[in-house]
Design a protein around this motif. Structure first.
Motif, mmCIF file in Angstrom:
data_model
loop_
_atom_site.group_PDB
_atom_site.id
_atom_site.type_symbol
_atom_site.label_atom_id
_atom_site.label_comp_id
_atom_site.label_asym_id
_atom_site.label_seq_id
_atom_site.Cartn_x
_atom_site.Cartn_y
_atom_site.Cartn_z
ATOM 1 N N CYS A 1 0.834 -1.193 0.000
ATOM 2 C CA CYS A 1 0.000 0.000 0.000
ATOM 3 C C CYS A 1 0.882 1.261 0.000
ATOM 4 C CB CYS A 1 -0.874 -0.067 1.248
ATOM 5 S SG CYS A 1 -1.691 1.449 1.670
ATOM 6 N N GLY B 1 0.370 3.460 3.599
ATOM 7 C CA GLY B 1 0.801 2.945 4.893
ATOM 8 C C GLY B 1 1.746 1.765 4.822
ATOM 9 N N CYS C 1 0.979 -1.135 3.956
ATOM 10 C CA CYS C 1 0.250 -2.333 4.390
ATOM 11 C C CYS C 1 0.267 -3.395 3.295
ATOM 12 C CB CYS C 1 -1.205 -2.007 4.714
ATOM 13 S SG CYS C 1 -1.541 -0.294 5.117
ATOM 14 N N CYS D 1 -4.581 0.355 0.154
ATOM 15 C CA CYS D 1 -5.530 -0.621 0.681
ATOM 16 C C CYS D 1 -6.832 0.113 0.993
ATOM 17 C CB CYS D 1 -4.970 -1.313 1.925
ATOM 18 S SG CYS D 1 -4.862 -0.268 3.383
ATOM 19 N N CYS E 1 -6.660 2.621 4.043
ATOM 20 C CA CYS E 1 -5.922 3.868 3.752
ATOM 21 C C CYS E 1 -6.677 4.742 2.771
ATOM 22 C CB CYS E 1 -4.535 3.557 3.224
ATOM 23 S SG CYS E 1 -3.427 2.883 4.480
HETATM 24 ZN ZN LIG Z 1 -2.822 0.841 3.630
#
Ligand SMILES: [Zn+2]
Length: 98
Positions: A65, A68, A70, A87, A90
């Motif tokens: 992501c 972040g 992620c 994602c 986010c």
């Molecule tokens: Zn994210």
């Protein structure tokens, strides 16, 4: 073989591939090969077909992501491509920030 993933993840992965087809991102050989992966799995492909598949589908896969860092689950992969690599969480937080 040897990649052990759950049936649920498998469905999410297939849904992602189906989204690419439904939205017209794949054409010609890439589309045909991707349909084969959905029905028969990636192990049904020849090494040349795998190369074509990975080259074409790989463009739409976000490894991390962009907001972040992620992990992005397969269920959110198409949206991540669509929103610039985030994602769901986010993307949601990013909209709230504006
Ligand atoms: Zn994210």
């Amino acid at each position: 073989m040897g990649f052990n993933y759950s049936m649920e993840e498998d469905n999410d992965y297939n849904d992602f591939l189906q989204s690419l087809i439904d939205n017209g991102h794949l054409e010609g050989a890439a589309e045909g090969i991707t349909k084969k992966v959905i029905v028969e799995g990636i192990d049904s492909l020849s090494s040349k077909q795998k190369w074509t598949f990975q080259k074409n589908v790989g463009e739409y896969i976000t490894v991390e992501c962009t907001r972040g860092g992620c992990d992005i689950p397969w269920s959110e992969m198409y949206e991540a491509y669509d929103n610039g690599g985030m994602c769901n969480w986010c993307a949601h937080m990013d909209t709230k920030d504006d």
